[in-house]
Write an enzyme that holds these catalytic residues in place. Sequence first.
Site, PDB file in Angstrom:
ATOM      1  N   ASP A  45       0.667  -1.148  -0.043  1.00  0.00           N
ATOM      2  CA  ASP A  45      -0.021  -0.054   0.024  1.00  0.00           C
ATOM      3  C   ASP A  45       0.797   1.224   0.134  1.00  0.00           C
ATOM      4  O   ASP A  45       0.512   2.292  -0.115  1.00  0.00           O
ATOM      5  CB  ASP A  45      -1.033  -0.008   1.198  1.00  0.00           C
ATOM      6  N   SER A  46       2.174   1.087   0.098  1.00  0.00           N
ATOM      7  CA  SER A  46       3.295   2.241  -0.315  1.00  0.00           C
ATOM      8  C   SER A  46       2.736   2.743  -1.763  1.00  0.00           C
ATOM      9  O   SER A  46       3.390   4.021  -1.715  1.00  0.00           O
ATOM     10  CB  SER A  46       4.545   1.811  -0.049  1.00  0.00           C
ATOM     11  N   ASP A  89      -0.978  -6.289  -0.532  1.00  0.00           N
ATOM     12  CA  ASP A  89      -1.183  -5.517   0.763  1.00  0.00           C
ATOM     13  C   ASP A  89      -2.876  -5.636   1.003  1.00  0.00           C
ATOM     14  O   ASP A  89      -3.514  -4.998   0.093  1.00  0.00           O
ATOM     15  CB  ASP A  89      -0.716  -4.072   0.988  1.00  0.00           C
ATOM     16  N   LYS A 117      -0.879  -9.505   2.565  1.00  0.00           N
ATOM     17  CA  LYS A 117      -0.071  -9.009   3.485  1.00  0.00           C
ATOM     18  C   LYS A 117      -0.913  -8.149   4.487  1.00  0.00           C
ATOM     19  O   LYS A 117      -1.691  -7.267   4.037  1.00  0.00           O
ATOM     20  CB  LYS A 117       1.256  -8.215   3.182  1.00  0.00           C
ATOM     21  N   GLU A 119      -0.689  -5.701   8.299  1.00  0.00           N
ATOM     22  CA  GLU A 119       0.035  -5.126   9.590  1.00  0.00           C
ATOM     23  C   GLU A 119      -0.414  -5.469  10.819  1.00  0.00           C
ATOM     24  O   GLU A 119      -1.781  -5.531  10.959  1.00  0.00           O
ATOM     25  CB  GLU A 119       0.237  -3.635   9.368  1.00  0.00           C
ATOM     26  N   GLU A 188       9.859  -4.021   9.682  1.00  0.00           N
ATOM     27  CA  GLU A 188      10.133  -2.827   9.200  1.00  0.00           C
ATOM     28  C   GLU A 188      10.682  -1.645  10.269  1.00  0.00           C
ATOM     29  O   GLU A 188      10.076  -1.631  11.322  1.00  0.00           O
ATOM     30  CB  GLU A 188       8.795  -2.233   8.585  1.00  0.00           C
TER      31      GLU A 188
END
Length: 334
Positions: A45-46, A89, A117, A119, A188
């Site tokens: 999602d970056s 993501d 993915k 978080e 991260e």
Amino acid sequence: MSLFPLSVFKRKKDDQIPLAMVALSDAPSAQIACDAGIDAILVGDSLGNTALGFDSTLPVTMDMMAHHVAAVVRGVKSSTRPDVPIIADLPFGSYATIEKAVENATRLMQLGAHAVKMEGLGVEYAERSVFAALKATGIPVMGHIGFTPQSQMALGAVVQGKTHRDAQILVNAARSLEMEGCFAMVLEAMTEEAARKITEARKVPTIGIGAGNGCDGQVLVWHDLVGISAKSLKMARAYAQTRQIWTEALQEYKRDVESKAFPTEQNSWSMSPEELEKWREEGAASYRGQEYMDSEVEIESPEGEPFHAFEKVVGVWERADLPFDDDRDPFANQ
Ligand code: KIV
């Protein structure tokens, strides 16, 4: 086609060969990355920051992710290595309940992702975790701990694990992720010591970004890696300065347009002399097309008074053997 594209994660950890993953969001970059031998692709999602110009990942929606995941899937499939695994993501808020997580992860998998993915440690209701629900649906999950950009508002700092207590919290979180059945986890922006400890203690591969050199693999964001990003981050390395190359190319293009050095004959197509001649002979008088004509109409005002107005109407001319006005005749100025 391989039935198990994700197996590269375990294989490389077993063989102690570091895995190289890249986060990217479009088809040509995906194709180049696969052709270059990259082990895995993350549609992170970056992309909210890199491709869409937001200043965080929070505005990224499922529709945005779906759009980019589909593009990356096409890029990977068109490469020389169509089996490279694609991890997508789940964006902010898309796994805030178990139902949402299953629905949204299913959508990304149906677009061609091999895993999702997520978080943090995920929500848990009535002792049922979001990880367990995804697993039960057959969706492999990559975990992500340390600095988690989706919860940046709730985190006090970028670099995690600086104190012994914080480092232990990360080690415990990694243990939970492994127990939940993640096939790999991103670490991260955490201290090298914390990441190394996690990597040594866990069976599932750790993929670091800003987590030092002790992880089982690394991930870099495409725009940082190829030097497009305007800012350079401590955790990243630009392996090329393509921003400069792009800038020079664009400046040269503009110069060529202005000086008419581009396009040349090589970039253009011509009619055959025979067709050109035919066009000269009859083309000017034979015309088929649409023309907007102004016509004056009488309209009644709400008060019942007639007044004149101009209305645009479309006329279709089959063949009009009429001379063109000078400014409409393609041969008038020759
Ligand atoms: O969104 C992303 O690109 C990521 C990587 C930084 C791991 O999550």
